[in-house]
Write an enzyme that holds these catalytic residues in place. Sequence first.
Site, PDB file in Angstrom:
ATOM      1  N   LYS A  44      -3.253  -2.371 -12.393  1.00 53.08           N
ATOM      2  CA  LYS A  44      -1.932  -2.409 -11.742  1.00 53.08           C
ATOM      3  C   LYS A  44      -2.085  -2.501 -10.217  1.00 53.08           C
ATOM      4  O   LYS A  44      -2.615  -1.586  -9.588  1.00 53.08           O
ATOM      5  CB  LYS A  44      -1.127  -1.139 -12.053  1.00 53.08           C
ATOM      6  CG  LYS A  44       0.279  -1.220 -11.467  1.00 53.08           C
ATOM      7  CD  LYS A  44       0.991   0.116 -11.463  1.00 53.08           C
ATOM      8  CE  LYS A  44       1.309   0.627 -10.078  1.00 53.08           C
ATOM      9  NZ  LYS A  44       2.020  -0.256  -9.181  1.00 53.08           N
ATOM     10  N   GLU A  99       3.303  -2.544  -6.199  1.00 50.66           N
ATOM     11  CA  GLU A  99       4.508  -3.366  -6.365  1.00 50.66           C
ATOM     12  C   GLU A  99       4.843  -4.134  -5.086  1.00 50.66           C
ATOM     13  O   GLU A  99       5.542  -5.132  -5.113  1.00 50.66           O
ATOM     14  CB  GLU A  99       5.685  -2.482  -6.772  1.00 50.66           C
ATOM     15  CG  GLU A  99       6.036  -1.434  -5.730  1.00 50.66           C
ATOM     16  CD  GLU A  99       6.956  -0.342  -6.253  1.00 50.66           C
ATOM     17  OE1 GLU A  99       7.452  -0.469  -7.365  1.00 50.66           O
ATOM     18  OE2 GLU A  99       7.162   0.646  -5.521  1.00 50.66           O
ATOM     19  N   GLY A 138      -5.224   5.545  -3.406  1.00 49.63           N
ATOM     20  CA  GLY A 138      -3.884   5.705  -2.843  1.00 49.63           C
ATOM     21  C   GLY A 138      -3.724   7.067  -2.217  1.00 49.63           C
ATOM     22  O   GLY A 138      -4.709   7.701  -1.830  1.00 49.63           O
ATOM     23  N   THR A 185      -0.064  11.290  -4.891  1.00 48.06           N
ATOM     24  CA  THR A 185      -0.076  10.481  -6.119  1.00 48.06           C
ATOM     25  C   THR A 185      -1.328  10.770  -6.931  1.00 48.06           C
ATOM     26  O   THR A 185      -1.276  10.853  -8.169  1.00 48.06           O
ATOM     27  CB  THR A 185      -0.002   8.975  -5.781  1.00 48.06           C
ATOM     28  OG1 THR A 185       1.052   8.762  -4.857  1.00 48.06           O
ATOM     29  CG2 THR A 185       0.237   8.144  -7.015  1.00 48.06           C
ATOM     30  N   GLU A 213      -9.752   7.828  -5.100  1.00 51.99           N
ATOM     31  CA  GLU A 213     -10.114   7.557  -3.705  1.00 51.99           C
ATOM     32  C   GLU A 213      -8.825   7.747  -2.909  1.00 51.99           C
ATOM     33  O   GLU A 213      -7.909   6.930  -3.005  1.00 51.99           O
ATOM     34  CB  GLU A 213     -10.658   6.126  -3.598  1.00 51.99           C
ATOM     35  CG  GLU A 213     -11.587   5.939  -2.430  1.00 51.99           C
ATOM     36  CD  GLU A 213     -10.849   5.623  -1.157  1.00 51.99           C
ATOM     37  OE1 GLU A 213     -10.488   6.574  -0.440  1.00 51.99           O
ATOM     38  OE2 GLU A 213     -10.608   4.439  -0.898  1.00 51.99           O
ATOM     39  N   CYS A 231      -7.550   4.207   4.692  1.00 52.49           N
ATOM     40  CA  CYS A 231      -7.797   5.593   4.275  1.00 52.49           C
ATOM     41  C   CYS A 231      -8.826   6.268   5.166  1.00 52.49           C
ATOM     42  O   CYS A 231      -8.742   7.451   5.438  1.00 52.49           O
ATOM     43  CB  CYS A 231      -8.231   5.632   2.821  1.00 52.49           C
ATOM     44  SG  CYS A 231      -9.599   4.534   2.462  1.00 52.49           S
ATOM     45  N   GLU A 253      -1.781  12.938   7.138  1.00 44.97           N
ATOM     46  CA  GLU A 253      -2.129  11.516   7.195  1.00 44.97           C
ATOM     47  C   GLU A 253      -0.864  10.704   7.507  1.00 44.97           C
ATOM     48  O   GLU A 253       0.118  10.780   6.777  1.00 44.97           O
ATOM     49  CB  GLU A 253      -2.714  11.054   5.855  1.00 44.97           C
ATOM     50  CG  GLU A 253      -3.166   9.609   5.895  1.00 44.97           C
ATOM     51  CD  GLU A 253      -3.779   9.128   4.586  1.00 44.97           C
ATOM     52  OE1 GLU A 253      -3.169   9.349   3.526  1.00 44.97           O
ATOM     53  OE2 GLU A 253      -4.861   8.506   4.633  1.00 44.97           O
TER      54      GLU A 253
HETATM   55  P1  NDP Z   1       0.757   5.584  -3.448  1.00 43.44           P
HETATM   56  O1  NDP Z   1      -0.395   6.484  -3.568  1.00 43.44           O
HETATM   57  O2  NDP Z   1       2.059   6.080  -3.954  1.00 43.44           O
HETATM   58  O3  NDP Z   1       0.480   4.180  -4.169  1.00 43.44           O
HETATM   59  C1  NDP Z   1      -0.770   3.705  -4.586  1.00 43.44           C
HETATM   60  C2  NDP Z   1      -0.650   3.111  -5.982  1.00 43.44           C
HETATM   61  O4  NDP Z   1      -0.315   4.141  -6.913  1.00 43.44           O
HETATM   62  C3  NDP Z   1       0.436   2.053  -6.118  1.00 43.44           C
HETATM   63  O5  NDP Z   1       0.012   1.054  -7.026  1.00 43.44           O
HETATM   64  C4  NDP Z   1       1.577   2.875  -6.673  1.00 43.44           C
HETATM   65  O6  NDP Z   1       2.557   2.121  -7.339  1.00 43.44           O
HETATM   66  C5  NDP Z   1       0.854   3.780  -7.642  1.00 43.44           C
HETATM   67  N1  NDP Z   1       1.602   4.983  -8.008  1.00 43.44           N
HETATM   68  C6  NDP Z   1       2.608   5.590  -7.347  1.00 43.44           C
HETATM   69  N2  NDP Z   1       3.046   6.671  -8.027  1.00 43.44           N
HETATM   70  C7  NDP Z   1       2.317   6.742  -9.160  1.00 43.44           C
HETATM   71  C8  NDP Z   1       2.285   7.645 -10.270  1.00 43.44           C
HETATM   72  N3  NDP Z   1       3.100   8.687 -10.357  1.00 43.44           N
HETATM   73  N4  NDP Z   1       1.401   7.411 -11.262  1.00 43.44           N
HETATM   74  C9  NDP Z   1       0.553   6.378 -11.190  1.00 43.44           C
HETATM   75  N5  NDP Z   1       0.540   5.480 -10.167  1.00 43.44           N
HETATM   76  C10 NDP Z   1       1.390   5.673  -9.154  1.00 43.44           C
HETATM   77  O7  NDP Z   1       0.865   5.144  -1.972  1.00 43.44           O
HETATM   78  P2  NDP Z   1       2.173   4.734  -1.162  1.00 43.44           P
HETATM   79  O8  NDP Z   1       2.218   3.305  -1.063  1.00 43.44           O
HETATM   80  O9  NDP Z   1       3.420   5.376  -1.677  1.00 43.44           O
HETATM   81  O10 NDP Z   1       1.821   5.408   0.211  1.00 43.44           O
HETATM   82  C11 NDP Z   1       2.065   6.785   0.415  1.00 43.44           C
HETATM   83  C12 NDP Z   1       0.975   7.360   1.272  1.00 43.44           C
HETATM   84  O11 NDP Z   1      -0.247   7.359   0.563  1.00 43.44           O
HETATM   85  C13 NDP Z   1       0.674   6.562   2.517  1.00 43.44           C
HETATM   86  O12 NDP Z   1       1.561   6.809   3.535  1.00 43.44           O
HETATM   87  C14 NDP Z   1      -0.706   6.997   2.805  1.00 43.44           C
HETATM   88  O13 NDP Z   1      -0.674   8.239   3.461  1.00 43.44           O
HETATM   89  C15 NDP Z   1      -1.306   7.154   1.452  1.00 43.44           C
HETATM   90  N6  NDP Z   1      -2.085   5.978   1.018  1.00 43.44           N
HETATM   91  C16 NDP Z   1      -3.429   6.078   1.032  1.00 43.44           C
HETATM   92  C17 NDP Z   1      -4.182   5.001   0.662  1.00 43.44           C
HETATM   93  C18 NDP Z   1      -5.656   5.075   0.652  1.00 43.44           C
HETATM   94  O14 NDP Z   1      -6.320   4.052   0.593  1.00 43.44           O
HETATM   95  N7  NDP Z   1      -6.226   6.260   0.671  1.00 43.44           N
HETATM   96  C19 NDP Z   1      -3.584   3.725   0.282  1.00 43.44           C
HETATM   97  C20 NDP Z   1      -2.149   3.740   0.262  1.00 43.44           C
HETATM   98  C21 NDP Z   1      -1.456   4.834   0.623  1.00 43.44           C
HETATM   99  P3  NDP Z   1       3.718   1.349  -6.549  1.00 43.44           P
HETATM  100  O15 NDP Z   1       3.476  -0.059  -6.913  1.00 43.44           O
HETATM  101  O16 NDP Z   1       5.020   1.870  -7.084  1.00 43.44           O
HETATM  102  O17 NDP Z   1       3.582   1.628  -5.108  1.00 43.44           O
END
Ligand code: NDP
Length: 492
Positions: free
Chosen positions: A176, A179, A229, A233, A251, A285, A386
């Site tokens: 996945k 989005e 992510g 989450t 990660e 990240c 963060e």
């Molecule tokens: P998320 O962690 O929410 O998103 C990462 C992925 O997880 C996306 O594909 C997302 O889907 C999916 N996801 C979201 N909720 C769930 C769930 N309950 N179960 C399974 N999968 C899920 O990141 P965001 O984009 O919302 O960003 C929020 C914060 O996370 C950022 O501000 C940042 O601080 C951090 N982040 C860290 C990253 C890293 O590399 N360490 C990368 C991105 C974000 P969907 O398609 O709906 O977004």
Amino acid sequence: MSDIGRMYIDGEWVLSGSGETREVINPADGSILASVTEGTADDVKKAVAAARRAFDKDGWQDTTPHERAALLRAVCTKLERDREPLLKLETLDNGKPLRETGYDVDDTIGCFRYYAGMAEKPTGQTFSVPDPNIQTMVVREPIGVCGQIVPWNYPLLMAAWKLAPALAAGNTVVFKPSELTPLSAIRLFEIFEEVGFPKGVVNLVLGAGATVGHEIAANHGVDKVAFTGGTKTGRSIMQAATGNLKGISLELGGKSPNIVFADADLESAVDYALFAIFCNQGQVCSAGSRLLLEESIQDAFLARLVERANKIRVGPGSSPASEMGPLISESHLNRVLAYVEIGRQEGATLLCGGNRLTEGELGKGWFMRPTIFTDTTPDMRIVKEEVFGPFLVVQTFRTEAEAIEMANDTEYGLAGGVFTPDGAKAMRVIRKLRAGITWINTYNPTFNEAPWGGYKQSGIGRELGTFGYEEYTEVKQINLNLNPGMSGWFEF
Ligand code: NDP
């Protein structure tokens, strides 16, 4: 793209039964790039069933490493063919400058090539055990069906980091993308189809994290879930994964320290401090989001840092002149701007940036100036949390011990850097840093050969290198009796 973007499930390009679609937005101008089908938990269930069948019955787990390596090398060839359109597509979808998406596509190709090679390398071991009649061996086998969930900051590269080792090791996958950025993943799966992955081996499900992502994490047909992510989450994925105690690798986020000692070369340390936080708009990240400066150099260092930060060219990623693109979405921009307000209220001093760019065409997109806060204290939210944007906080220290304590004063432990020409000092500090990825007199370089992942709340497990490959394998011990006969345990 005129058609609705589809999912790839069991070897077919399909629309979701939901009948819903989602618009994919260009963050540089708010225009609609494409419409894609909106997957549901039912779509995940179909994808998992296909991946299970491909693994359990159709023979994917019995393919030779050489067959899998050949497929992965064919993926590299097609990615090389499509490099230019792919990097342009990634820039449109994610916003980052073309120069960066060029590196991302090249690193993606490198990752598939690296794991194609690894599939063919020896991975077993034999052991000498105390019983001379037994030969003990260890073999590595695929885990089974792997669910993989990635974010929007490196859409294609994060796909490669997950898919390449999983497929090389003989797993089937349900993948996945975010989005917000599904377009390069759709292209990648078109390439998977083109090179001939068997039905059900590679499955792409589009849709929201709360539905599609959650089902991948919770589904009992999935043997392992791998996620990149946010930490929040990650926690909810871990909870969802408990139902069948599936394997998990996470990660997650960071608030990584970049430590500059007074004896460091000022120009190069300033240069790397900017690169550490403003590359990819700070949506990284491992970003060096906390700059730890030895107090005696703070005035000279910050003057030069701000001078150069103000010169960074912010603009659409598709313009070759741009050095920093837009943030990923309006809501994310607003989240980062809210931290500017928090920093002001907490009493920190804003040295530069802090505002959205609204002049001319930039007003249509989610652009923000590089932002730096100083006069911070360790308890401030802007120092602890963060932000995931072009947002740097400066902290100052007087001694090496204080620098180490300050660097580790975080719930995260992903990355960190040290700048000093004193090799022994650099090594002392790095060895004390509670973080998984570290740099001395550099920041950011990442290699397919070396493990990537964090300590503390920055994650579980490692990606890349041999470590990343092993995360997609089970370990089996085999004991061979060299003198078959009676066990002799029972007398009668
Ligand atoms: P998320 O962690 O929410 O998103 C990462 C992925 O997880 C996306 O594909 C997302 O889907 C999916 N996801 C979201 N909720 C769930 C769930 N309950 N179960 C399974 N999968 C899920 O990141 P965001 O984009 O919302 O960003 C929020 C914060 O996370 C950022 O501000 C940042 O601080 C951090 N982040 C860290 C990253 C890293 O590399 N360490 C990368 C991105 C974000 P969907 O398609 O709906 O977004």
